[in-house]
Scaffold this active site. Structure first.
Site, short mmCIF file in Angstrom:
data_model
loop_
_atom_site.label_atom_id
_atom_site.label_comp_id
_atom_site.label_asym_id
_atom_site.label_seq_id
_atom_site.Cartn_x
_atom_site.Cartn_y
_atom_site.Cartn_z
N ASP A 67 25.58 60.52 -14.62
CA ASP A 67 26.76 60.91 -15.40
C ASP A 67 26.25 61.43 -16.73
O ASP A 67 25.36 60.85 -17.34
CB ASP A 67 27.76 59.77 -15.55
CG ASP A 67 27.21 58.55 -16.28
OD1 ASP A 67 27.48 58.41 -17.47
OD2 ASP A 67 26.52 57.75 -15.63
N GLU A 153 37.36 51.66 -21.20
CA GLU A 153 36.54 50.61 -21.80
C GLU A 153 37.03 50.40 -23.22
O GLU A 153 37.70 51.25 -23.80
CB GLU A 153 35.06 51.01 -21.78
CG GLU A 153 34.78 52.41 -22.33
CD GLU A 153 33.36 52.87 -22.05
OE1 GLU A 153 32.43 52.31 -22.68
OE2 GLU A 153 33.18 53.79 -21.22
#
Length: 266
Positions: A67, A153
């Site tokens: 990623d 998050e």
């Protein structure tokens, strides 16, 4: 070939089953257009800060990928692909007004090298879900090889938003975002999250959702008890040919055949 595909269907169903996991899809094997395993499995990537794994570790899994965002700078995607990068999730947007300046370059590079890609959105708790979903859709074209990703998050170091909504609110907003993107792109996004966020919000209760879990110091089954996961981010300090400096590396939860089947059915 038909027998092998049927076995792959069974394998995918077993990986996907569980109290909180997504339901397996009933798809005829002959519908799969591409079930070719990746050319390199069990790649030998380096790590600038390796962890001494106990028990089952990332090396037990055959399919690995990255990623990335603007922090990686330009990437030689062909070199990365030849070294064993089988997929990439690329940062596209954040909140309701930020786009990653490297998104288009990374996306075109991955496509040109034959690396399957999906885009991810970093969620901002000071904006409603529908605004963020609309912003993502404005900046990410259709045609990705993989489902897109909702990255949720806590943001304790943000200069503009450190809100921590309760779990019920988080799950409701996540569902809105996922529903909007599913309607637009035709497939439901994955949810990426971290240990504390998963614990604090019980986001694992989201129905029809596949999870990508961060765990850089332990296997997900130990760090996320009872969680069913599709991807595991096992390091943030990986060293991969074609990538400048350190990069996140992830593994897919399954065999090369299951990976090929999952791509085809998703």
């Amino acid at each position: 070939m038909r027998k092998a595909l049927l076995l792959a269907v069974i394998a995918l169903a077993l990986v996907s089953c569980g109290r909180r996991g997504p339901q397996p899809q009933a798809v005829e094997p002959q519908a799969f257009a591409d079930t070719t395993p990746p050319s390199i499995i069990y790649p030998a990537f380096g790590d600038a800060d390796p962890h001494e794994w106990e028990g089952r570790h990332p090396g037990h899994y055959p399919v690995h990928g990255l990623d990335v965002s603007r922090w990686q700078g330009p990437i030689d995607w062909r070199t990365a692909q030849k070294s064993g990068v089988s997929f990439a999730f690329i940062k596209a947007t954040e909140g309701g007004d930020f786009t990653d300046p490297m998104f288009d370059e990374h996306r075109r590079g991955a496509q040109g090298a034959g690396v399957p890609w999906g885009a991810y959105h970093y969620y901002y708790f000071c904006r409603p879900a529908h605004e963020q979903a609309r912003w993502f859709i404005q900046n990410v074209p259709k045609g990705a090889d993989l489902p897109h990703v909702l990255d949720m998050e806590w943001t304790p170091h943000s200069k503009t938003c450190t809100l921590r909504p309760d779990g019920r609110t988080v799950r409701a907003e996540a569902k809105k975002f996922l529903d909007i993107l599913e309607r637009h792109y035709g497939r439901r996004p994955i949810v990426y999250t971290t240990v504390d966020f998963y614990r604090d919000t019980d986001i694992g209760r989201l129905p029809k959702t596949e999870f990508w879990l961060r765990s850089v110091a332990g296997h997900p089954r130990n760090v996320y008890p009872s969680a069913i996961w599709r991807f595991w981010q096992y390091t943030g300090t990986g060293l991969v040919p074609g990538v400048q400096g350190k990069v996140d590396i992830n593994t897919f939860n399954g065999t090369p055949e299951t990976w090929a089947l999952w791509k085809a059915t998703r």
